[in-house]
Write a protein that holds these residues in place. Structure first.
Motif, PDB file in Angstrom:
ATOM      1  N   UNK A 162       0.828  -1.194   0.000  1.00 36.45           N
ATOM      2  CA  UNK A 162       0.000   0.000   0.000  1.00 36.45           C
ATOM      3  C   UNK A 162       0.867   1.250   0.000  1.00 36.45           C
ATOM      4  N   UNK A 163       0.294   2.329  -0.469  1.00 36.62           N
ATOM      5  CA  UNK A 163       0.949   3.636  -0.399  1.00 36.62           C
ATOM      6  C   UNK A 163      -0.126   4.707  -0.480  1.00 36.62           C
ATOM      7  N   UNK A 164       0.135   5.875   0.089  1.00 38.97           N
ATOM      8  CA  UNK A 164      -0.856   6.955   0.007  1.00 38.97           C
ATOM      9  C   UNK A 164      -0.922   7.511  -1.410  1.00 38.97           C
ATOM     10  N   UNK A 165      -2.128   7.752  -1.903  1.00 37.67           N
ATOM     11  CA  UNK A 165      -2.297   8.321  -3.249  1.00 37.67           C
ATOM     12  C   UNK A 165      -2.259   9.834  -3.141  1.00 37.67           C
ATOM     13  N   UNK A 166      -1.057  10.343  -2.872  1.00 40.75           N
ATOM     14  CA  UNK A 166      -0.872  11.785  -2.703  1.00 40.75           C
ATOM     15  C   UNK A 166      -0.346  12.369  -3.994  1.00 40.75           C
ATOM     16  N   UNK A 167      -0.921  13.488  -4.403  1.00 42.70           N
ATOM     17  CA  UNK A 167      -0.550  14.124  -5.661  1.00 42.70           C
ATOM     18  C   UNK A 167       0.765  14.872  -5.510  1.00 42.70           C
TER      19      UNK A 167
END
Length: 324
Positions: A162-167
């Motif tokens: 998993x990873x954060x979907x940060x722009x």
């Protein structure tokens, strides 16, 4: 002019030591300002005494790498030279001969630096491991390799990546397709590592069966993850609340690996990263390890190391200017 002679056991070793078009020895000569000449299985190193002694130690470090079955590349030679500069070349003997995992193409995956060895040892020996350091140090790749090896040995039932979907400058909403299509580009590095370890077809079968899951961090909320090997990538882009939420998903017989680079935080202005805080809070707790990488552990193109050093130098200069 000072001179030392290095005896090599086989002529084939001399060829490997010199590298294609003598690039390895040329790099050594340039770094230590010496001249190296091969006479059969014998090397003569000439120059200033202190430089020659360093060069001879560097040749010994390069020979250690060859004895481990590693081919000498520009990156590995530079690593040997940097260890000699810091009088740390003896640590190469600590690098393991056994591999962490075998890729789908039969290539063994081994720690290439002391930092990487400390990282794989920490993962093997702890329930939660934090890997913190610059890009290109193999944090994600080695964690996925350890997870795949554990799955193959039957030590875990599933892998969760998993990873954060940060722009990072771009907007998710501008990407075409549905929600899954929009977040897939943010998960691509995890898929790439999986495909390398398992092959595309095998990886797809695991994904369909649910033994491997790749999902944004938001999908972790409300779950308890038992019998799992869980990897959180790009953890510097988690908020403090997200980090606490993720860590409390840990179930029985599970491992967690949290990776990040605190110099590449993409969170909106005013939002604090949860990674530096959680390392400060949890450091010293039994069964939790924190491994810090530096630019010597970078295993990508040489320019990546140079870029990281340049940014570090610029940031330090900026801090000094701000101080009264």
């Amino acid at each position: 002019m000072y001179e030392e002679t290095v005896q090599i056991d086989r002529l084939e070793t001399v060829v490997s030591l010199f590298g294609s078009c003598d690039e390895n020895i040329r790099l050594l000569e340039k770094t230590f300002h010496v001249n190296v000449v091969a006479r059969g299985p014998e090397l003569k190193v000439t120059g200033e005494e202190s430089d020659v002694r360093k060069a001879v130690r560097a040749i010994g470090a390069m020979l250690t790498q060859l004895r481990r079955g590693e081919s000498l590349t520009g990156q590995s030679v530079r690593y040997c030279l940097s260890l000699v500069e810091d009088n740390l070349e003896e640590r190469l003997e600590q690098l393991p001969d056994e591999c962490v995992c075998i890729t789908s193409k039969g290539k063994p995956v081994r720690p290439k630096t002391i930092g990487q060895k400390n990282y794989t040892d920490a993962i093997a020996g702890h329930t939660i491991t934090f890997g913190v350091g610059p890009a290109g140090t193999g944090k994600t790749y080695l964690a996925v390799a350890m997870a795949v090896a554990a799955l193959r040995r039957g030590e875990t039932d599933r892998i969760i990546l998993t990873r954060p979907a940060v722009e990072a400058g771009e907007k998710l909403g501008f990407l075409p397709g549905d929600l899954q299509s929009k977040i897939d580009p943010y998960l691509r590095p995890l898929y790439d590592a999986l495909y390398d370890m398992l092959g595309a077809e095998s990886c797809q079968r695991h994904l369909e069966r649910g033994t491997i899951e790749v999902a944004p961090l938001a999908y972790m909320r409300g779950r308890t993850l038992d019998d799992s090997f869980i990897i959180l990538d790009e953890a510097q882009n988690t908020s403090r609340e997200q980090m606490k939420m993720f860590l409390t998903r840990l179930g029985f017989r599970s491992k967690m690996v949290i990776n990040g680079d605190i110099t590449q935080i993409d969170l909106p202005d005013g939002k604090k990263s949860g990674l530096p805080q959680v390392i400060r809070i949890l450091s010293g707790i039994e069964d939790i390890a924190v491994v810090r990488f530096d630019n010597r552990d970078v295993v990508r193109h040489k320019l990546v190391q140079d870029i990281i050093k340049a940014y570090e130098k610029s940031e330090k200069a900026g801090i000094r200017k701000k101080q009264p």
